[in-house]
Write an enzyme that holds these catalytic residues in place. Sequence first.
Site, mmCIF file in Angstrom:
data_model
loop_
_atom_site.group_PDB
_atom_site.id
_atom_site.type_symbol
_atom_site.label_atom_id
_atom_site.label_comp_id
_atom_site.label_asym_id
_atom_site.label_seq_id
_atom_site.Cartn_x
_atom_site.Cartn_y
_atom_site.Cartn_z
ATOM 1 N N PHE A 186 2.160 -57.030 -66.798
ATOM 2 C CA PHE A 186 3.068 -56.021 -67.500
ATOM 3 C C PHE A 186 4.354 -55.740 -66.536
ATOM 4 O O PHE A 186 4.436 -55.947 -65.386
ATOM 5 C CB PHE A 186 2.192 -54.726 -67.299
ATOM 6 C CG PHE A 186 1.212 -54.362 -68.627
ATOM 7 C CD1 PHE A 186 1.686 -53.814 -69.565
ATOM 8 C CD2 PHE A 186 0.006 -55.015 -68.614
ATOM 9 C CE1 PHE A 186 0.802 -53.759 -70.746
ATOM 10 C CE2 PHE A 186 -0.851 -54.996 -69.684
ATOM 11 C CZ PHE A 186 -0.333 -54.211 -70.763
ATOM 12 N N ARG A 224 0.085 -55.301 -75.295
ATOM 13 C CA ARG A 224 0.956 -54.416 -76.116
ATOM 14 C C ARG A 224 2.257 -54.516 -75.683
ATOM 15 O O ARG A 224 2.838 -54.709 -74.852
ATOM 16 C CB ARG A 224 0.771 -52.838 -75.881
ATOM 17 C CG ARG A 224 0.989 -52.377 -74.595
ATOM 18 C CD ARG A 224 0.024 -51.460 -73.965
ATOM 19 N NE ARG A 224 -1.520 -52.220 -73.670
ATOM 20 C CZ ARG A 224 -2.415 -51.270 -73.104
ATOM 21 N NH1 ARG A 224 -2.217 -49.972 -72.777
ATOM 22 N NH2 ARG A 224 -3.520 -51.827 -72.786
ATOM 23 N N ASP A 227 3.673 -49.151 -74.315
ATOM 24 C CA ASP A 227 2.796 -48.243 -73.890
ATOM 25 C C ASP A 227 3.399 -47.012 -73.395
ATOM 26 O O ASP A 227 4.148 -47.163 -72.277
ATOM 27 C CB ASP A 227 1.622 -48.797 -72.813
ATOM 28 C CG ASP A 227 0.590 -47.861 -72.745
ATOM 29 O OD1 ASP A 227 0.167 -46.884 -73.927
ATOM 30 O OD2 ASP A 227 -0.227 -48.016 -71.705
ATOM 31 N N ASP A 229 2.665 -42.949 -71.999
ATOM 32 C CA ASP A 229 1.631 -42.060 -71.850
ATOM 33 C C ASP A 229 2.266 -40.812 -71.206
ATOM 34 O O ASP A 229 3.228 -40.983 -70.362
ATOM 35 C CB ASP A 229 0.630 -42.524 -70.752
ATOM 36 C CG ASP A 229 -0.243 -43.788 -71.459
ATOM 37 O OD1 ASP A 229 -0.575 -43.443 -72.570
ATOM 38 O OD2 ASP A 229 -0.571 -44.945 -70.663
ATOM 39 N N LEU A 254 -2.423 -47.949 -59.968
ATOM 40 C CA LEU A 254 -1.312 -48.251 -59.245
ATOM 41 C C LEU A 254 0.081 -48.640 -59.699
ATOM 42 O O LEU A 254 1.033 -48.119 -59.474
ATOM 43 C CB LEU A 254 -1.779 -49.523 -58.209
ATOM 44 C CG LEU A 254 -0.571 -50.242 -57.177
ATOM 45 C CD1 LEU A 254 -0.477 -48.975 -55.993
ATOM 46 C CD2 LEU A 254 -0.924 -51.627 -56.622
#
Length: 284
Positions: A186, A224, A227, A229, A254
Amino acid sequence: MTGKEEQKMYSEWAQDEIHIDGLEIFAHHGVYPEETRDGQTFYVNGILYLDTHGAGKSDVLGNTVDYGEVCHFINSWMRENTCLLLEAVAWKLSAAILLRYQMLAALDLEIVKPSAPIGLPFEAVSLKVHRRWHKAYLGIGSNIGDRRKYLSDAVAALGAHPEIEVKQVSEYIVTEPYGGVEQEDFLNGALEIETLLGPEELLEVLHEIEQGAGRERIIHWGPRTLDLDILFYDRICYESEDLVIPHPDLENRLFVLKPLSTIAPYWRHPATGRTVRELLHSLH
């Protein structure tokens, strides 16, 4: 940091008040056709929350909000717009005021309707709302396609929203997948925003931006395109069917805490009192 930003930040813990009482305005708001056609008199009461220490020391108008200008803005807005409900007048007008006058941290706004068509003896009907800027921290990540572009486009989309201001964006870091699903690494980051939106409204905006990036919720913790959040929202603890704040798995991530610590190292978890930096160090 500009003087206005400093003043707004200071006003989070030291708020003074400017009161506007009984501002008379003739406007066209109401459920019935004759109200929007013929118009009627309204009265507006407001409390503007801001820090006035700069203006008090300098005696300079530019270091405060010109309440005369605010009154003329309220008058123009109410005359140029038409709403059916007092609720719509109060919420839309309060947002317009806060967006225009950036020194304000919060606003109480009361719309008084003395000629409401009730058919009984009464003095007036009124509606009061309180609106303010909220600080929130967001996590952002992507591991499909052009990850950096997905993140940059998301930041731009947030900044383009009329009720969101992007204040800080962390550096992006490459992290291993979380949750046990085999997938690509990611690219993750964190943002600080200020917003007039409530928690659920903000979540809706984040989902819209994710959908615009082609996000598909097929595999839990799976790959994805984007993302987003909500990590923190002010200093509240909040839980609903769709949303938990602070993020429930924040202290184990982390890839969230590392970028977040670069923009908000001393922000405290409202439930535990531990700072973001302390939470990060506990993972090492």
